[in-house]
Design a protein around this motif. Structure first.
Motif, short mmCIF file in Angstrom:
data_model
loop_
_atom_site.label_atom_id
_atom_site.label_comp_id
_atom_site.label_asym_id
_atom_site.label_seq_id
_atom_site.Cartn_x
_atom_site.Cartn_y
_atom_site.Cartn_z
N ARG A 20 3.25 -2.90 0.63
CA ARG A 20 2.86 -3.65 -0.38
C ARG A 20 3.25 -5.46 -0.10
N GLU A 38 -3.61 2.91 4.04
CA GLU A 38 -2.82 2.40 2.96
C GLU A 38 -3.05 0.88 2.82
N GLU A 39 -3.31 0.19 3.67
CA GLU A 39 -3.40 -1.28 3.51
C GLU A 39 -4.89 -1.48 2.89
N GLN A 68 -4.35 -0.51 -0.94
CA GLN A 68 -3.75 -1.61 -1.52
C GLN A 68 -4.61 -2.85 -1.61
N GLY A 103 5.50 2.96 3.03
CA GLY A 103 4.36 3.62 2.81
C GLY A 103 4.22 4.83 3.61
N TYR A 119 -0.82 -3.42 -10.67
CA TYR A 119 -2.31 -3.74 -10.44
C TYR A 119 -3.21 -3.76 -11.72
N MET A 149 0.97 4.22 -5.84
CA MET A 149 -0.43 3.88 -6.14
C MET A 149 -0.80 4.34 -7.47
#
Length: 377
Positions: free
Chosen positions: A23, A70-71, A74, A96, A121, A182
């Motif tokens: 993150r 993961e990126e 995100q 992560g 988010y 998430m």
């Protein structure tokens, strides 16, 4: 000062110690500005050969190599949610880690967000195949192999799908689960969104079957999500649902047989219809002990009307009312009806065995039941 001038290393050094947290490797423009990096300078860092990249509008990846799974997730969440700098303050860093099994999904379910919690988010969540992959579905493709990551957003969200971010708009959003920090759509909704994008009948059957066999979701909840999404107008989905319901009942019946035998209960009459002598049909039951006048019914319907998760249809209301009338009629005749759900049989078989045993033992304390005719179903 020219905002297109690349940022000097010492100006960005305060971001380096966060590189182990996904993150902090993926940040929105608002989050960068909060950290003292103007927009022009962030863009300059993404020039060819630069140290950063911009995978989606307004989202920056603070390294030059390919994004991890993961990126990508995100980045999609930041693009669709566009958190403000204020909403990103105070969010604790978490390592992560991708969920790799249904066990981790169950853990995520136990830590789902409360109605009052604030997501960095906004009101968006991962859905579709990406969500199913996070839940540990073996039939879902690996995250990095997906061309698009589906994200569920409010209907009024003023953004378009772009790059690998595919926006799915909803009039009302479900309560998200949390996996690795998430927000992820519940399994039923994620399944419906995945099915909506697939015309492969075999793939649809495989996804729905795994949802039931692996204990991710009850068949009735899946069917309701598919119905509310308008997917039952597609013949290959209808065929898959027929297989799903048969699969769910077979698994539940198997657990009921296991309950009787493992916990040493007297063998009942299996799958019978009950009638009054010379009278009307009283209904079918999954197991019946005539000496004790105890019946067991597997309740494979969706949860009763009035639940918080979704509105019920008229058909579901009528099914529930019919089930209540049937139970009340049998109990007026002195027959004890025990309702067992597939979920309870799966998660707490010993407790359900205690419920059935207690009903059988209490038979001697009740008035004799009315005589009924027992027929194979």
């Amino acid at each position: 000062m020219n905002n297109n001038t690349p940022v000097s290393p010492h100006r960005l050094s305060h971001l380096g110690h966060l590189s182990d947290d996904v993150r902090s490797r993926v940040l929105s423009l608002a989050q960068l500005r909060e950290r003292g990096v103007p927009g022009g300078r962030a863009t300059a860092q993404c020039r060819p050969g630069g140290p950063w990249q911009q995978p989606l509008p307004g989202v920056f990846l603070l390294h030059a190599g390919p994004p991890t799974a993961e990126e990508r997730l995100q980045a999609v969440l930041l693009y669709a949610g566009r958190p403000s700098a204020e909403s990103s303050r105070g969010v604790p860093a978490q390592p992560g880690r991708l969920a790799a099994s249904a066990t981790s999904a169950s853990s995520a379910s136990s830590t789902s967000t409360s109605p009052t919690s604030v997501s960095p988010y906004g009101a968006v969540m991962i859905t579709g195949l990406a969500a199913l992959s996070l839940y540990g579905f073996s039939s879902a493709p690996p995250l990095l192999s997906l061309d698009h990551v589906d994200v569920l957003v409010p209907r009024t969200r003023r953004l378009r799908s772009t790059g690998y971010a595919r926006l799915i708009r909803a009039h009302s959003l479900p309560r998200p689960e949390r996996i690795d920090g998430m927000p992820v759509a519940p399994v039923g909704r994620a399944l419906a969104d995945a099915v909506a994008e697939s015309s492969d009948a075999d793939a649809v059957v495989t996804l729905l079957t795994e949802a039931v066999r692996a204990g991710h979701c009850e068949p009735a909840l899946v069917v309701r999500e598919l119905s509310q999404s308008g997917l039952l107008a597609r013949q290959h989905v209808v065929d898959a649902v027929d297989s799903l319901l048969a699969e769910g009942r077979t698994l539940a019946e198997g657990r009921l047989y296991e309950l009787v035998r493992v916990y040493g209960l007297q063998e009942p009459l299996w799958n019978v219809d009950l009638r009054l002598p010379g009278g009307p049909h009283l209904g079918g039951v999954d197991a019946y002990w005539p000496d004790q006048a105890v019946a067991v019914e597997l309740d494979t319907r969706a949860p009763r009307p009035g639940g918080r998760d979704a509105e019920r249809t008229d058909d579901e209301d009528e099914q529930w009312a019919a089930a209540v009338r049937k139970r009340e009629h049998l109990e007026r005749l002195g027959i004890t009806v025990v309702h067992l759900t597939p979920r309870k049989l799966r998660e707490a078989l010993d407790q359900q065995a205690t419920v059935v045993r207690t009903a059988l033992m209490a038979a001697n304390d009740r008035d004799p039941a009315a005589q009924v005719v027992i027929l194979p179903r």
